[in-house]
Design an enzyme around this catalytic site. Structure first.
Site, PDB file in Angstrom:
ATOM      1  N   HIS A 128       0.819  -1.229   0.000  1.00 42.14           N
ATOM      2  CA  HIS A 128       0.000   0.000   0.000  1.00 42.14           C
ATOM      3  C   HIS A 128       0.845   1.268   0.000  1.00 42.14           C
ATOM      4  CE1 HIS A 128      -3.440  -2.470   0.133  1.00 42.14           C
ATOM      5  NE2 HIS A 128      -3.570  -2.615   1.427  1.00 42.14           N
ATOM      6  N   HIS A 165      -9.854   1.487   1.156  1.00 38.73           N
ATOM      7  CA  HIS A 165      -9.710   0.280   1.967  1.00 38.73           C
ATOM      8  C   HIS A 165     -10.810   0.164   3.028  1.00 38.73           C
ATOM      9  CE1 HIS A 165      -7.633  -3.118   3.753  1.00 38.73           C
ATOM     10  NE2 HIS A 165      -6.618  -2.970   2.911  1.00 38.73           N
ATOM     11  N   GLU A 221     -11.603  -3.966  -2.740  1.00 38.88           N
ATOM     12  CA  GLU A 221     -10.665  -2.915  -3.111  1.00 38.88           C
ATOM     13  C   GLU A 221     -10.468  -2.939  -4.630  1.00 38.88           C
ATOM     14  OE1 GLU A 221      -7.079  -3.287  -0.491  1.00 38.88           O
ATOM     15  OE2 GLU A 221      -8.350  -4.836   0.422  1.00 38.88           O
TER      16      GLU A 221
END
Length: 430
Positions: free
Chosen positions: A176, A252, A387
């Site tokens: 991420h 998220h 996601e």
């Protein structure tokens, strides 16, 4: 990278995907009236789906001071749809702190996992390990994820003949975007209101070579809540440098359609419009294969309970401690890619995107050390994410869709999470 225009799922007429999931006439009519992309291009909410569904009320957007981070004021913004849906979003990390929607009886509950206080997010996102070694770690609850969502193997990739090294924050991987990434920044915020929507626009310019990624990104993420109880997330990222880079953006949010803190999501139903998925190795990195879902626990082409196959001993499930996999979505352009439903409450979540993949994750690393907004602790499988994204590790996988953003170019994408309810008798999916 390009985002497509509105189109239906590959091989399906409009409404067929919903009919297969039996989520009711409201959703089918919504598709028949036009895709969210078409509505977005017109600058308004998606077309209304007929009389009898509106309960009055007014659209609204407000803010309250929520604290401070990095010496900057942080606010919590409240967006209301006028149809009993409320979304609270912070300019800290673009966090979707809560999503309040009614069930079939009109009872409103929060269906997004999160924390009650700003300092909980700061501790979770930035102060590792917190609360303790072996705990849940960084959950990324509700946050904007960039510069590269999901994992990059070994914290490195090669672009235009040059190898770039990134900070490793997930074993040997970069996850991420690396530590202290987009989810930890205080974003500039502005609000707006139209006839059928309210919105919150968040913007931030990241320094050159931020977290080792080449180039420089000026990003804007706009959350738009419509009268149709649809939350649009519009991403825009401009590479303002003279160096090419890679980019992959997502949100998220963890969903529990029975209400956050209500327990596991095993009995909630899910359908994903994907014939293939990307298997992973022991480091949770895709092997490069686009494997068929048929005959595996990853076959969500028809509605089924999330927990039906999660304990069947499949090696892929064992590696990830549950589902934590990218699905290769059918079709292209803006289309309906997933339907989720809680049969008991009747809450239905429709997910649309123009992206090629979606990471379905079942909160596998929640271990009971985090207390959520409702005062209850979160444990494994107490929520799920959808996601929307490009594929994990794409910079190292030439067979995957490209995530290269050329110097001077702009990446744009839209994802929509739309909520409705299914009446009794409409929620039995087989």
């Amino acid at each position: 990278m390009e985002s497509g225009s509105g189109s239906g799922p590959s091989g399906m007429s409009r409404g067929e995907f919903l009919k297969a999931g039996s989520v009711g006439l409201a959703g089918a009519a919504f598709l028949a009236a036009g895709t969210p992309a078409e509505a977005a291009r017109k600058g308004s909410a998606a077309p209304r789906h007929g009389g009898g569904h509106h309960h009055g009320g007014s659209l609204g957007v407000s803010r309250e001071l929520w604290g401070s981070a990095h010496g900057e004021d942080v606010y919590l913004y409240t967006l209301t749809s006028g149809r009993r849906m409320t979304v609270r979003i912070s300019n800290y990390g673009g966090v979707v702190q809560s999503i309040w929607v009614p069930d079939r009886a009109g009872r409103v509950e929060n269906v997004a996992l999160g924390f009650p206080k700003l300092e909980d997010y700061v501790n979770d996102f930035e102060n590792q390990p917190w609360p303790a070694e072996g705990g849940s770690g960084d959950t990324y609850f509700g946050a904007i994820i960039g510069q590269y969502a999901n994992r990059i193997a070994n914290g490195r990739f090669t672009l235009n003949g040059k190898t770039y090294h990134l900070p490793q924050n997930d074993g040997s991987n970069t996850l991420h975007g690396g530590p202290d990434s987009w989810n930890t920044k205080v974003w500039d915020a502005s609000t707006g209101k139209g006839k059928d929507y309210v919105e919150l626009a968040l913007s931030h310019t990241f320094p050159p070579d931020f977290n080792g990624f080449p180039g420089q990104i000026r990003a804007t993420v706009t959350y738009r809540l419509t009268r149709e109880n649809a939350l649009y997330i519009n991403y825009e990222a401009k590479n303002i440098s003279e160096t090419d880079t890679v980019i992959n953006l997502t949100n998220h949010t963890y969903f529990n359609l029975a209400g956050e803190g209500s327990g596991d999501v095993y009995d909630q139903l899910l359908r994903i419009n994907a014939d293939r998925y990307t298997p992973i190795d022991e480091n949770l990195i895709p092997t490069g294969e686009l494997a068929p879902v048929a005959g595996t626990p990853f076959d969500f082409r028809r509605m089924k309970p999330i927990g039906r196959d999660i304990r069947d001993g499949d090696p892929q499930i064992t590696i990830a401690h549950g589902f934590d996999h990218n699905f290769v979505l059918n079709g292209s352009g803006m289309r309906l890619i997933a339907v989720a439903e809680d049969p008991r409450s009747g809450r239905v979540l429709l997910t649309y995107t123009d992206q090629p993949g979606v990471q379905f994750y079942t909160g596998n690393f929640l271990v009971g050390d985090l207390v959520g907004t409702g005062g209850r602790t979160y444990r494994q499988t107490d929520g799920f994410t959808l996601e929307t994204q490009h594929f994990p590790d794409s910079p190292n996988q030439p067979g995957f869709p490209s995530t290269v953003l050329r110097a001077g170019d702009t990446f744009t994408s839209t994802t929509v999470y739309r909520f409705e309810t299914a009446g009794r008798g409409l929620s039995h999916h087989r």
